[in-house]
Design an enzyme around this catalytic site. Structure first.
Site, PDB file in Angstrom:
ATOM      1  CE1 TYR A  71      -3.853   1.829   0.586  1.00  0.00           C
ATOM      2  CE2 TYR A  71      -2.353   3.385   1.725  1.00  0.00           C
ATOM      3  CZ  TYR A  71      -3.762   3.177   1.134  1.00  0.00           C
ATOM      4  OH  TYR A  71      -4.570   4.118   0.844  1.00  0.00           O
ATOM      5  CG  PHE A 123      -6.725  17.208 -24.901  1.00  0.00           C
ATOM      6  CD1 PHE A 123      -6.824  16.775 -26.202  1.00  0.00           C
ATOM      7  CD2 PHE A 123      -7.303  16.196 -23.790  1.00  0.00           C
ATOM      8  CE1 PHE A 123      -7.577  15.598 -26.466  1.00  0.00           C
ATOM      9  CE2 PHE A 123      -8.150  15.245 -24.125  1.00  0.00           C
ATOM     10  CZ  PHE A 123      -7.976  14.789 -25.514  1.00  0.00           C
ATOM     11  CG  ASP A 124     -11.659  16.758 -25.297  1.00  0.00           C
ATOM     12  OD1 ASP A 124     -10.557  16.286 -24.605  1.00  0.00           O
ATOM     13  OD2 ASP A 124     -12.174  16.360 -25.934  1.00  0.00           O
ATOM     14  CG  ASP A 214      -1.167  18.167 -21.385  1.00  0.00           C
ATOM     15  OD1 ASP A 214      -0.673  17.143 -21.571  1.00  0.00           O
ATOM     16  OD2 ASP A 214      -2.522  18.553 -21.703  1.00  0.00           O
ATOM     17  CB  ALA A 216      -0.149  13.631 -23.411  1.00  0.00           C
ATOM     18  CE  LYS A 257      -3.399  10.719 -24.617  1.00  0.00           C
ATOM     19  NZ  LYS A 257      -4.350  10.810 -23.595  1.00  0.00           N
ATOM     20  CG  HIS A 448     -17.003  13.563 -29.178  1.00  0.00           C
ATOM     21  ND1 HIS A 448     -17.081  14.361 -28.484  1.00  0.00           N
ATOM     22  CD2 HIS A 448     -16.048  12.778 -28.917  1.00  0.00           C
ATOM     23  CE1 HIS A 448     -16.108  14.347 -27.461  1.00  0.00           C
ATOM     24  NE2 HIS A 448     -15.502  13.499 -27.879  1.00  0.00           N
TER      25      HIS A 448
HETATM   26  C1  LIG Z   1      -2.744  16.604 -24.566  1.00  0.00           C
HETATM   27  C2  LIG Z   1      -3.408  16.055 -23.746  1.00  0.00           C
HETATM   28  N1  LIG Z   1      -3.680  16.235 -22.445  1.00  0.00           N
HETATM   29  C3  LIG Z   1      -4.447  15.521 -21.547  1.00  0.00           C
HETATM   30  C4  LIG Z   1      -5.096  14.236 -22.076  1.00  0.00           C
HETATM   31  C5  LIG Z   1      -6.087  13.416 -21.167  1.00  0.00           C
HETATM   32  O1  LIG Z   1      -5.315  12.186 -20.909  1.00  0.00           O
HETATM   33  P1  LIG Z   1      -6.343  10.975 -20.530  1.00  0.00           P
HETATM   34  O2  LIG Z   1      -7.319  10.535 -21.527  1.00  0.00           O
HETATM   35  O3  LIG Z   1      -5.182  10.175 -19.829  1.00  0.00           O
HETATM   36  O4  LIG Z   1      -7.253  11.240 -19.231  1.00  0.00           O
HETATM   37  C6  LIG Z   1      -5.161  14.029 -23.450  1.00  0.00           C
HETATM   38  C7  LIG Z   1      -5.754  12.537 -23.977  1.00  0.00           C
HETATM   39  O5  LIG Z   1      -5.896  12.588 -25.264  1.00  0.00           O
HETATM   40  C8  LIG Z   1      -4.426  14.741 -24.183  1.00  0.00           C
HETATM   41  O6  LIG Z   1      -4.074  14.307 -25.432  1.00  0.00           O
END
Ligand SMILES: Cc1ncc(COP(=O)(O)O)c(C=O)c1O
Length: 456
Positions: A71, A123-124, A214, A216, A257, A448
């Protein structure tokens, strides 16, 4: 040798069960022409996303077997923490189960009503987490970044003049953090140059603001810097990544990613006070500070993935695969977002299907045809995702109508790509007969994912 081949051998395979065109016509009709609603086993080539869909290596699987599930203070945690610190150079590491969990933690502390958070492009999920806290998420991608036909090396860059204007207009005291997404997923996976990261840092320094990346797809971004930006050709991806991180105060990562894993994420940062606040929230929602909603084995897989992603043989093959796919489609005259970015090809559905207006969703029509023609699953990034009906009843379309073909890492071979090109070409040949779509069911948010459609 000119041919760049997959720098791995295949030791375990996952069979793909073939379907016929007739079967696919019925499957997609039943799924309401929404690719998210198609069972994955009915897909021949799945390009819905590159997130969490990587094939792990033998070393990653071996690391998972060795995972320590204690843990607190597990060996896996220390492996993971050392790997993140080794790559990023940041002082504190906060594990989270995926990117948006890291975002939720970060913005629960930093964002609030009246605050503004600028970025090249959020990102969204990042935008969602900021807006959920009633703060404003603003995008300042450099001119040309959103134009599918502008050819430039770093179309993901921040417009630093616009950033400075935003700081002056809103007041530095209302900006808790400036963000940079590398690569810039929302604008075609386009890279950000080292110079632009430096310039963004300089603006942050001028107003005493923290900068978070960010990351990713940080390693894909590092490759573009190495191959496109003067002065970096002889540097290793690790060195370039380290320089990128050196200009920031922290980062958040969806490890699904560029850490080559199926689940995971983290925040890494230098600020002691912020790290403490994040850890307290982490315990409340994700789990204890040494696992953050993940199993020990997941932490080990990430630690190993973070090493493998910086292997240049891997990255050369990865980017060449995307470039090669883009070249083949460009040669056939198929309109795509150019130049190809790091993780996906985006077909320009507005040009592919010019006879279908935005409110009849050309991207979704194209997604449906790709599935019917060849069992390829893609994703619309256009007016279903971003369009809306204004108060006066008029339709406001998205800036672009794109169809994203996202390439999972280490999953598909060159012949899969050749097949994909053939499918796109077949659909292109019949483009004049393709019709638009209308909603069967319109979901109230994030349309979507769950909306359904009928052909017109
Ligand atoms: C640039 C970026 N930031 C954040 C995220 C969010 O990550 P997660 O899908 O692991 O929650 C993504 C996901 O596609 C992304 O492309």
């Amino acid at each position: 040798m000119k041919t760049i081949f997959e720098p791995f051998r295949i030791k375990m395979v996952e069979p793909v069960k073939m379907t016929t065109r007739e079967e696919r016509v019925q499957i997609i009709e039943k799924a309401g022409y929404n690719p998210f609603l198609i069972p994955a086993e009915k897909v021949l080539i799945d390009l819905l996303t590159d997130s969490g869909t990587s094939a792990m290596s033998t070393d990653q699987w071996a690391a998972m077997i060795k995972g320590d599930e204690s843990y607190a203070g597990a060996k896996s945690w220390f492996n993971f923490e050392a790997a993140v610190k080794g790559v990023t150079g940041f002082k504190h590491v906060i594990p989270a189960h995926q990117g948006r969990a890291a975002e939720r933690l970060l913005f629960s502390v930093l964002a609030a009503e009246g605050k503004v958070i600028p970025s090249n492009t959020h990102f969204d999920t990042t935008r969602g987490n900021i807006e959920f806290r009633h703060a404003r998420a603003l995008d300042f991608v450099a001119p040309g970044g959103e134009d599918p036909d502008v050819i430039a090396d770093f179309k993901g860059n921040m417009d630093v003049d616009a950033l400075e204007k935003c700081i002056l207009e809103n007041g530095a005291e209302n900006i808790p953090v400036v963000m940079l997404t590398v690569t810039n997923n929302a604008t075609g996976g386009q890279p950000v140059s080292m110079q632009n990261i430096r310039e963004t840092r300089a603006v942050c320094d001028k107003y005493d603001l923290p900068l978070f990346l960010d990351v990713a797809r940080f390693a894909e971004n590092a490759w573009f810097i190495k191959t496109r930006e003067p002065g970096y050709a002889d540097k290793s991806l690790r060195e370039i990544a380290r320089e990128m991180f050196s200009y920031a105060d922290g980062c958040n990562m969806s490890a699904k990613k560029d850490a080559l894993v199926n689940i995971g994420g983290f925040i890494a940062l230098n600020d002691d006070k912020l790290a403490l606040d994040l850890k307290n929230l982490l315990i409340l929602s994700e789990g204890y500070v040494t696992y953050g909603g993940l199993a020990g084995r997941d932490l080990d897989a990430m630690a190993q993935g973070l090493q493998e992603i910086l292997d240049e043989d891997y990255m050369r093959y990865r980017i060449a695969t995307v470039e090669n796919l883009g070249d083949q489609l460009n040669k056939l005259g198929i309109p795509i977002f150019n130049p190809p970015g790091g993780h996906a090809i985006y077909i320009n559905a507005k040009k592919f299907l010019p006879h279908i207006p935005a409110w009849e969703f050309p991207g979704q029509s194209l997604v449906s045809e790709l599935y019917i023609e060849g069992g390829v699953r893609a994703c619309e990034i256009g007016s279903i995702m971003f369009g809306y009906w204004a108060k006066d009843g008029s339709f406001v379309g998205a800036p672009n109508e794109l169809v994203r073909l996202a390439l999972p890492r280490r999953v598909y071979t060159r012949s899969h790509m050749d097949y994909l090109v053939e499918v796109v070409a077949e659909v292109y040949a019949k483009r004049d007969s393709i019709r638009g779509m209308k909603f069967r069911y319109e979901a109230p948010i994030l349309r979507h994912f769950t909306s359904t459609f009928d052909r017109l």
